[in-house]
Structure formats: C-alpha cells, structure tokens
Design an enzyme around this catalytic site. Sequence first.
Site, PDB file in Angstrom:
ATOM      1  N   SER A   1       3.369   0.248   2.590  1.00 61.84           N
ATOM      2  CA  SER A   1       2.829   1.382   2.898  1.00 61.84           C
ATOM      3  C   SER A   1       2.444   1.183   4.447  1.00 61.84           C
ATOM      4  CB  SER A   1       1.405   1.674   2.404  1.00 61.84           C
ATOM      5  OG  SER A   1       0.598   0.543   2.902  1.00 61.84           O
TER       6      SER A   1
ATOM      7  N   CYS B   1       4.465  -6.523  -6.411  1.00 62.94           N
ATOM      8  CA  CYS B   1       6.100  -6.116  -6.122  1.00 62.94           C
ATOM      9  C   CYS B   1       6.258  -5.072  -5.850  1.00 62.94           C
ATOM     10  CB  CYS B   1       6.767  -6.676  -7.307  1.00 62.94           C
ATOM     11  SG  CYS B   1       8.343  -6.600  -7.187  1.00 62.94           S
TER      12      CYS B   1
END
Length: 206
Positions: free
Chosen positions: A20, A75
């Site tokens: 992110s 993951c």
Amino acid sequence: EIVEAMCDHPTIAAIGFVGSTAVARQVYTRGTANYKRVRALGGAKNHLIVVPDADPEMTASNVVASVTGCAGQRCMAASVLLAVGDVAGKGIPASLAMAATIVLMRSLNEMGTDLDVMGPHLDTQLLESLAAEQFVTLFLGDLDPATGQLTYLNAGHEPALIHRAATGEVEALDSTGRPVALLPGGQFGVESIQLEPGDTMAIFSD
C-alpha cells in the site's frame, strides 16, 4: 515491528517493498533516514469478491491464504469486497440492470478502485445505461481480514447490522448516500468501523 526492525538494523543495507502507498511511504522515510537504499512501490491493493452463493469453506480458506501466505507473512494483503444490492423493478429488465451493475463493479474492483471513487463512477455510468425508472440500492463493504477494519458505502440500501460479541449491542450501518443512478450528481459518503473477534455482520435485501 519486523519492518521497523529491518529499517533500523545496521547490517541491512537495502530494502525492497511492494504494498500500500501508506506503508510504502513509511518504509521509504524510515529506511532512508537510516541511510539505506530503499525501493518502495506503493499503490498495490488487491481485492477478493465473495458472491452470495460462494462455497463457505473454500471462500474462508482462500481469504486466509491470501492474507497470511504459506510462510505466515502477509502475502497478498487482500481485502474482501462485500456487495449486496437491489434493482428497482422486476423481471428481465431488472435482471439485466443488475448484471450491468455487477460487471461494472467487478471491473472497477479489479482495477483497485477505492470505494470513494467507485460510488460516483457507478452512479455516472449506470445513470447513462439504465432505464429512466431504474436505480440500484447498494451496500459495498471493503473488509481487511487481518485487522478487522471495514470501510463501507451504503447507497440507499437497508442498513447492515453488526452484533457486538463483547456487549451484545447491535449497530446499524445506515445509508451514506442516495441510491445509485437515481439522479445526476449523487454524493456517496464512505465510513469505517472496527470489527472485533466474534462480531457478526448481517447484510440483507428484500
């Protein structure tokens, strides 16, 4: 804590990160402050779509696998997009309108579109595509299974209900905007709540 330790550890000379934008910025800022070479790629956001007739056991397994990976780390860092809606009208016209809504929603989701952008985009596109008498009530929820954070948009749909395991109280996630494709220029607010272990959420339609 592990990421921060890597950014601070004196024997680690370089760090690579994909995830992110918010975390990428933190990794870059902390790593470069410690004179490390940092390659931090942000903007990565993956979704899972769970449809009403999905197999519960298979869905739960895939959600857990996407969050933890095979080695215990986060993951895929996937969130789960929950969608429940209803189209004004009945029969074939309503079925076609819902099909158009689902296709557009899936396309936006696959592009990693956030809810605050998805709501207005759905409104604009469906207003052009649907018949004048048609509109869509829609609840969209973006759930992060790892943290329990639920970000949601309720476009004139029945309130989703949250039963709190700790207190027994029931919270209603009321409308944050009018139905999609009802009138031009729709405004769709986005809210966030925290779900705790044992909490139950019910999303429904007539």
